[in-house]
Structure formats: C-alpha cells, structure tokens
Design an enzyme around this catalytic site. Structure first.
Site, PDB file in Angstrom:
ATOM      1  N   ASP A 221       2.033   8.470   6.899  1.00 18.37           N
ATOM      2  CA  ASP A 221       2.824   7.749   6.316  1.00 18.37           C
ATOM      3  C   ASP A 221       2.746   7.910   4.912  1.00 18.37           C
ATOM      4  O   ASP A 221       3.719   8.768   4.242  1.00 18.37           O
ATOM      5  CB  ASP A 221       2.247   6.337   6.479  1.00 18.37           C
ATOM      6  CG  ASP A 221       2.922   5.093   5.796  1.00 18.37           C
ATOM      7  OD1 ASP A 221       3.796   5.424   5.118  1.00 18.37           O
ATOM      8  OD2 ASP A 221       2.349   3.985   5.587  1.00 18.37           O
TER       9      ASP A 221
ATOM     10  N   LYS B  66      10.203   4.942   6.797  1.00 18.17           N
ATOM     11  CA  LYS B  66      10.377   3.720   6.277  1.00 18.17           C
ATOM     12  C   LYS B  66      11.421   4.323   5.343  1.00 18.17           C
ATOM     13  O   LYS B  66      11.570   5.145   4.417  1.00 18.17           O
ATOM     14  CB  LYS B  66       9.123   3.574   5.351  1.00 18.17           C
ATOM     15  CG  LYS B  66       8.039   3.081   6.187  1.00 18.17           C
ATOM     16  CD  LYS B  66       6.727   2.920   5.258  1.00 18.17           C
ATOM     17  CE  LYS B  66       5.739   2.080   5.918  1.00 18.17           C
ATOM     18  NZ  LYS B  66       4.258   2.306   5.207  1.00 18.17           N
TER      19      LYS B  66
ATOM     20  N   GLU C 230       1.143  -9.251   7.433  1.00 13.53           N
ATOM     21  CA  GLU C 230       2.296  -8.645   8.439  1.00 13.53           C
ATOM     22  C   GLU C 230       1.925  -9.589   9.651  1.00 13.53           C
ATOM     23  O   GLU C 230       2.509  -9.171  10.763  1.00 13.53           O
ATOM     24  CB  GLU C 230       1.879  -7.163   8.735  1.00 13.53           C
ATOM     25  CG  GLU C 230       2.310  -6.343   7.551  1.00 13.53           C
ATOM     26  CD  GLU C 230       2.212  -4.911   7.817  1.00 13.53           C
ATOM     27  OE1 GLU C 230       1.632  -4.434   8.849  1.00 13.53           O
ATOM     28  OE2 GLU C 230       2.740  -3.920   7.023  1.00 13.53           O
TER      29      GLU C 230
ATOM     30  N   HIS D 222      -3.475  -6.117   2.760  1.00 16.26           N
ATOM     31  CA  HIS D 222      -2.531  -7.135   3.553  1.00 16.26           C
ATOM     32  C   HIS D 222      -3.243  -8.306   3.839  1.00 16.26           C
ATOM     33  O   HIS D 222      -2.415  -9.295   4.411  1.00 16.26           O
ATOM     34  CB  HIS D 222      -2.193  -6.342   4.863  1.00 16.26           C
ATOM     35  CG  HIS D 222      -1.161  -5.227   4.531  1.00 16.26           C
ATOM     36  ND1 HIS D 222      -0.601  -4.622   5.410  1.00 16.26           N
ATOM     37  CD2 HIS D 222      -0.547  -4.867   3.093  1.00 16.26           C
ATOM     38  CE1 HIS D 222       0.368  -3.699   4.761  1.00 16.26           C
ATOM     39  NE2 HIS D 222       0.184  -3.736   3.408  1.00 16.26           N
TER      40      HIS D 222
ATOM     41  N   HIS E  35       8.690  -1.151   9.509  1.00 19.24           N
ATOM     42  CA  HIS E  35       8.970  -2.251   8.351  1.00 19.24           C
ATOM     43  C   HIS E  35       8.206  -1.767   7.269  1.00 19.24           C
ATOM     44  O   HIS E  35       7.230  -0.969   7.153  1.00 19.24           O
ATOM     45  CB  HIS E  35       8.635  -3.562   8.939  1.00 19.24           C
ATOM     46  CG  HIS E  35       6.824  -3.565   9.121  1.00 19.24           C
ATOM     47  ND1 HIS E  35       6.408  -4.777   9.312  1.00 19.24           N
ATOM     48  CD2 HIS E  35       5.992  -2.705   9.215  1.00 19.24           C
ATOM     49  CE1 HIS E  35       5.100  -4.605   9.585  1.00 19.24           C
ATOM     50  NE2 HIS E  35       4.924  -3.362   9.421  1.00 19.24           N
TER      51      HIS E  35
ATOM     52  N   GLU F 171      -2.595   6.391  12.199  1.00 17.71           N
ATOM     53  CA  GLU F 171      -1.668   6.484  11.081  1.00 17.71           C
ATOM     54  C   GLU F 171      -2.600   6.585   9.631  1.00 17.71           C
ATOM     55  O   GLU F 171      -3.400   5.684   9.636  1.00 17.71           O
ATOM     56  CB  GLU F 171      -1.117   5.310  10.911  1.00 17.71           C
ATOM     57  CG  GLU F 171       0.069   5.198   9.638  1.00 17.71           C
ATOM     58  CD  GLU F 171       1.034   4.072   9.959  1.00 17.71           C
ATOM     59  OE1 GLU F 171       1.214   3.421  11.045  1.00 17.71           O
ATOM     60  OE2 GLU F 171       1.246   3.651   8.748  1.00 17.71           O
TER      61      GLU F 171
ATOM     62  N   SER G 187       5.264  -4.154   4.436  1.00 18.35           N
ATOM     63  CA  SER G 187       4.588  -5.430   4.464  1.00 18.35           C
ATOM     64  C   SER G 187       5.237  -6.449   3.897  1.00 18.35           C
ATOM     65  O   SER G 187       5.057  -7.805   4.187  1.00 18.35           O
ATOM     66  CB  SER G 187       3.238  -5.197   3.703  1.00 18.35           C
ATOM     67  OG  SER G 187       3.312  -4.560   2.523  1.00 18.35           O
TER      68      SER G 187
ATOM     69  N   LYS H 177       7.309   0.073  14.384  1.00 17.92           N
ATOM     70  CA  LYS H 177       6.403  -0.852  14.002  1.00 17.92           C
ATOM     71  C   LYS H 177       6.861  -1.917  13.145  1.00 17.92           C
ATOM     72  O   LYS H 177       7.652  -1.664  12.223  1.00 17.92           O
ATOM     73  CB  LYS H 177       5.340   0.126  13.340  1.00 17.92           C
ATOM     74  CG  LYS H 177       4.280  -0.620  12.480  1.00 17.92           C
ATOM     75  CD  LYS H 177       3.232   0.486  11.993  1.00 17.92           C
ATOM     76  CE  LYS H 177       3.267   0.320  10.275  1.00 17.92           C
ATOM     77  NZ  LYS H 177       1.905   0.771   9.837  1.00 17.92           N
TER      78      LYS H 177
ATOM     79  N   ASP I 266      -3.742   1.980  11.768  1.00 13.40           N
ATOM     80  CA  ASP I 266      -3.338   2.441  10.404  1.00 13.40           C
ATOM     81  C   ASP I 266      -4.690   1.895   9.367  1.00 13.40           C
ATOM     82  O   ASP I 266      -4.330   0.883   8.727  1.00 13.40           O
ATOM     83  CB  ASP I 266      -2.055   1.853   9.773  1.00 13.40           C
ATOM     84  CG  ASP I 266      -1.547   2.345   8.587  1.00 13.40           C
ATOM     85  OD1 ASP I 266      -2.254   3.276   8.056  1.00 13.40           O
ATOM     86  OD2 ASP I 266      -0.568   1.709   8.112  1.00 13.40           O
TER      87      ASP I 266
ATOM     88  N   GLN J 138      -6.386  -1.355   7.312  1.00 13.05           N
ATOM     89  CA  GLN J 138      -5.455  -2.369   7.191  1.00 13.05           C
ATOM     90  C   GLN J 138      -4.663  -2.883   8.336  1.00 13.05           C
ATOM     91  O   GLN J 138      -4.314  -3.778   8.096  1.00 13.05           O
ATOM     92  CB  GLN J 138      -4.245  -1.309   6.212  1.00 13.05           C
ATOM     93  CG  GLN J 138      -2.871  -2.254   5.895  1.00 13.05           C
ATOM     94  CD  GLN J 138      -2.009  -1.276   5.041  1.00 13.05           C
ATOM     95  OE1 GLN J 138      -2.266  -0.998   3.786  1.00 13.05           O
ATOM     96  NE2 GLN J 138      -1.071  -0.697   5.954  1.00 13.05           N
ATOM     97  N   GLU J 139      -4.519  -2.035   9.513  1.00 13.17           N
ATOM     98  CA  GLU J 139      -3.812  -2.516  10.327  1.00 13.17           C
ATOM     99  C   GLU J 139      -4.510  -2.108  11.769  1.00 13.17           C
ATOM    100  O   GLU J 139      -4.801  -1.021  12.177  1.00 13.17           O
ATOM    101  CB  GLU J 139      -2.195  -2.015  10.738  1.00 13.17           C
ATOM    102  CG  GLU J 139      -1.752  -2.447   9.316  1.00 13.17           C
ATOM    103  CD  GLU J 139      -0.446  -1.639   9.246  1.00 13.17           C
ATOM    104  OE1 GLU J 139       0.460  -1.424  10.207  1.00 13.17           O
ATOM    105  OE2 GLU J 139       0.231  -1.463   8.169  1.00 13.17           O
TER     106      GLU J 139
ATOM    107  N   SER K  64       0.958  -1.107   0.251  1.00 10.20           N
ATOM    108  CA  SER K  64       0.150   0.133   0.066  1.00 10.20           C
ATOM    109  C   SER K  64       0.939   1.099   0.103  1.00 10.20           C
ATOM    110  O   SER K  64       1.156   1.835   0.928  1.00 10.20           O
ATOM    111  CB  SER K  64      -1.038  -0.046   1.239  1.00 10.20           C
ATOM    112  OG  SER K  64      -0.036   0.213   2.499  1.00 10.20           O
TER     113      SER K  64
HETATM  114  P1  PGA Z   1       3.150  -1.345   3.200  1.00  7.74           P
HETATM  115  O1  PGA Z   1       2.041  -1.088   4.446  1.00  7.74           O
HETATM  116  O2  PGA Z   1       4.396  -1.880   3.508  1.00  7.74           O
HETATM  117  O3  PGA Z   1       2.312  -2.391   2.271  1.00  7.74           O
HETATM  118  O4  PGA Z   1       2.841   0.091   2.377  1.00  7.74           O
HETATM  119  C1  PGA Z   1       2.677  -0.636   5.590  1.00  7.74           C
HETATM  120  C2  PGA Z   1       1.910   0.608   6.235  1.00  7.74           C
HETATM  121  O5  PGA Z   1       1.147   1.189   5.240  1.00  7.74           O
HETATM  122  O6  PGA Z   1       2.344   1.202   7.012  1.00  7.74           O
HETATM  123 ZN    ZN Z   2       0.866   2.944   6.872  1.00  6.87          ZN
END
Ligand code: PGA
Ligand code: ZN
Length: 428
Positions: free
Chosen positions: A315, A340, A207, A157, A368, A288, A370, A391, A244, A165-166, A43
């Site tokens: 992010d 990241k 993840e 994910h 990290h 996030e 995904s 994270k 997130d 997503q998270e 993503s």
């Molecule tokens: P990604 O997701 O590594 O697939 O971009 C992680 C995030 O959105 O924090």
């Molecule tokens: Zn994110």
C-alpha cells in the site's frame, strides 16, 4: 443535445472525520449529471499524489480545500468544457495531468484532479445509460469482490494501544457476496458481545472497527477467532483474517516500535519471524504493509519467505503508482497491490496500475481511505476491475456501509450473472 461537457462545478463538503473534501458535479449539454467526491487518507504513503489543503489557520484548522475547489472551478474545469467524456476518460485525465504539469499533481492537487476524473466517468456512464461498473468494465464486469472487513482499529485510526492499524475478517467460505457480507456482520456483532462481556470498550475507530485497549496483538487475533466461532463460523474455512499493520507508522530509527502493545522494538528480520509465527497460529490470508514503505529489501525477503502462503499487499510502498508497481513486479517485492484512486489521482492511472497487476498475475484490492464520504465509486470500480477484492472498512459507519450496500445493488442487478470466488484458494 450533445453529450459534451457543459459545466464542471466543485464544492467543499465534509468527509467522515469532519474534514473538508472536494465534491465535483459534471453536467453535460444534454442535462446528464455525474458527481463524485474525494476521500482522504491519514496514514498516507510518502509518495502519494499530493492532496492540496489551504493551510489557512482561520478555517478548519488549516484543512480547508477552497484552493482545490477554485482550481477546479477556474483552471481545470474551463479547459475541459465542450469535450466528449464518453470513452475519452484517458484523454481527459492526461489533459489534466498536463495542465497540472508536476510529477505528483502538487500544483493543482490530486484531490481536484481525481474529483473531476471520477465525476467524468459517472457522467459518461449515465450518458450511455449504463451502471458505472458496466461502463468502466465492459460486458465482462460481473465479479463481485470478496470484502475485507475491518473489525479492530488501531494505530492512527484509533486512540487505543494497538500498533497495528487494521485487523480484518475475510469471509472466504461464503458462496456469494451477500452471504459474505452476512458472515462479516454476524462476526462483527459477536465480537461486540465478547468485548462487552469482558468489560472492554466497544467504541469504534475511523474505519468502523472496534477500538478497545488490548494486551497485545495476540489478544486481538484471539478475540477475532472467538468472534468467528461465536457467530457459528469456522476460522480459516468460513472466515479468515487479514491485517494491515501499516508498519511505516511505527517504524522509528530503523526499528519497528511495538512498545505501545507491549512488543518492544523489532528489526526487519524479527518482524518477518513474527509474521511467520502469526501465520502458524492464525488463519491469515493477507498481510498489507507489514514493513516500512522504504524497506524494499525487507518486503522482498518477507515475500520470499511467506509469499507462497499469504497475500503480501503493498500500500504505502507502492501508492497505486504504475512506476512503483512495475519495480515491485520486477524485484518480487510483494505479490499484490492496494489500489487507492486518490493515491495516484486519476481513474486512468488507477486502471493502468490494475493492468500491470493483471499482466503479472498479481492480486489487487480496491480500497477506501480512512477519511471517506458516502460516495460509492470504489464499489463500482471494484466490479469493473474484476480483481475480486475490496477493502472498505467495517460493517459499521454509513460511509463504509454505503460501498457494501452499493455492491448488494450491483449483485442484484447482475442476478444470475454475478460471479463470486475466493481469491485466496490455495493460500490458506
Ligand atoms: P489511510 O489508511 O486511508 O489512513 O491511509 C488506509 C490504509 O492504510 O490502508
Ligand atoms: Zn494500508
């Protein structure tokens, strides 16, 4: 025998999704070897530094990284031979940026450049006989990060019906890092039991968080609260929640489409009201990417509304890019940044991003992707940067555990000197 670079060699290896990625080995003339591999997001933010893929349909469905490997072996690497890596990280990183020549590393690839950048740092640390965190962070690098541990996966994910997503747990009441990790493992296992008892699927997503079909986001929050309690912790005191949503992934035609989880379409202001309600009902400490990556105004309104009570992390909207982060600081777009390394493509620029956060008294979370490997660079990087947050996915799947285990090693190495603090004091 000198510390100077003798060779730089790259290979194509696989990441945790089975997609090819880049591994780099830097060898110094004195025989010291530094190696690192590069993660990959799914993503991704639109403005991330560019990850080069071969697009050769006959190999790995076009996902191969032979071009990036060749860019290292035949273009970047040869130009760095004989340089001294120790304390010259920035010189080497900027030299690579110059050789690439593009604004977003699209010519030679952020995956090529970051692979070298990280491996150079690893080689330099080894040549100095220092752990990577100590080399990058200096003698003050002693703060272990609060882990934000993924417990439920959705959206891109996982193949379930969660739009967010998270869903993560944050062991804010733990006295030290190893206890913090134990809190999250016990909560994760309790959630597994609860899901099993309900007849829900306990398969995990990219993840490592569980990925069941749930009725809606509220059910996800309720299950997490039950899991925290079942593990004998107090929600909001021992263990809090972070999310997130990765909202860009469900932003369609100027609306947030939460229909997958039964929430219908929402405007930016509806989303803000929704997050306010979530804050009222659940002990959330961090949100996030709550809105789309282009919705700078929406982010600003969200931060103005709830930023004093909760960490608002950028992010996809900030992509670890110092220019974007500076704008966000000036415009009060959020109050924290996800860092990241592969979004920006060099260790040096990631450190510059962290520096901007520090100057603005913003929080930052080392993260990290995904798609990961067993590389543990980010664990050391989190301690070196001292922001007190990481994270790295769930407490499940080897490539996620590798980072958490590396932090246990660092904690042991630091002994009594290891610091650990709740970065959310005052925001609960
Ligand atoms: P990604 O997701 O590594 O697939 O971009 C992680 C995030 O959105 O924090
Ligand atoms: Zn994110």
């Amino acid at each position: 025998m000198s510390n100077h670079i003798k060779s730089i060699q790259a290979f194509e290896i696989l990441d945790s999704r089975g997609n090819p990625t880049v591994k780099v080995i830097v060898t110094l003339k004195n025989g010291v070897v530094g190696q690192s591999s590069v993660p990959s997001g799914l993503s991704t933010g639109k403005h991330e530094a560019v990850e080069i893929r071969d697009h050769d349909k006959h190999r790995y469905h076009g996902q191969g990284v032979k071009t990036a490997v060749e860019n290292i072996n035949f273009i970047l690497g040869p130009k760095l031979i004989d340089l001294d890596p120790i304390d010259h990280q920035a010189d080497i990183d900027y030299r690579m940026i110059e050789i690439d020549g593009s604004k977003n590393k699209s010519k030679l690839g952020a995956n090529s450049i970051l692979g070298i950048s990280q491996a150079i740092a690893c080689a330099a640390a080894k040549a100095c006989n220092l752990s990577l965190y100590a080399y990058l962070g200096g003698i003050g690098a002693s703060r272990l990060p609060m882990p934000m541990v993924n417990i439920l996966n959705g959206s891109k994910h996982a193949d379930n019906n969660l739009d967010f997503q998270e869903f993560m747990i944050v062991p804010i009441g733990a006295p030290n890092y190893s206890e913090a990790l134990r809190y999250t493992v016990e909560t994760f296992k309790s959630l597994g039991q609860i899901l099993r008892e309900k007849g829900y699927n306990t398969n995990v997503g990219d993840e490592g968080g569980f990925a069941p079909q749930l009725k809606n986001n509220e059910e996800a929050f309720d299950l997490i609260i039950r899991a925290i309690e079942k593990a004998n912790f107090k929600p909001g005191e021992d263990v809090a929640i972070a999310i997130d949503p990765a909202a860009s992934s469900f932003y369609k035609k100027n609306e947030y489409d939460l229909s997958k989880s039964g929430g219908g379409n929402k405007s930016t202001s509806d989303m803000i009201v929704f997050y306010e309600l979530c804050l009222k009902n659940y002990p959330i400490v961090s949100i996030e990417d709550g809105l789309d990556e282009n919705d700078w105004q929406g982010f600003h309104t969200l931060t103005a509304a709830i930023g004093h009570r909760v960490q608002i992390v950028g992010d996809d909207i900030l992509v670890t890019n110092p220019e974007f982060i500076q704008r966000a600081i000036d415009e009060k777009t959020c109050n924290a940044v996800l860092i990241k390394l592969n979004q920006i493509g060099t260790v040096t620029e990631a450190i510059e991003s962290v520096q901007l956060c520090r100057n603005a008294a913003w929080n930052y979370v080392i993260s990290h992707r995904s798609g990961e490997t067993n590389d543990t660079f980010i664990a050391d990087f989190a301690v070196a940067m001292g922001g007190g947050q990481i994270k790295s996915g769930s407490v499940c799947r080897g490539e996620r555990i590798a980072k958490y285990n590396r932090l246990l090693e660092i904690e042991a190495e630091l002994g009594k000197g290891a610091l650990f603090q709740n970065p959310f004091k005052g925001t609960k």
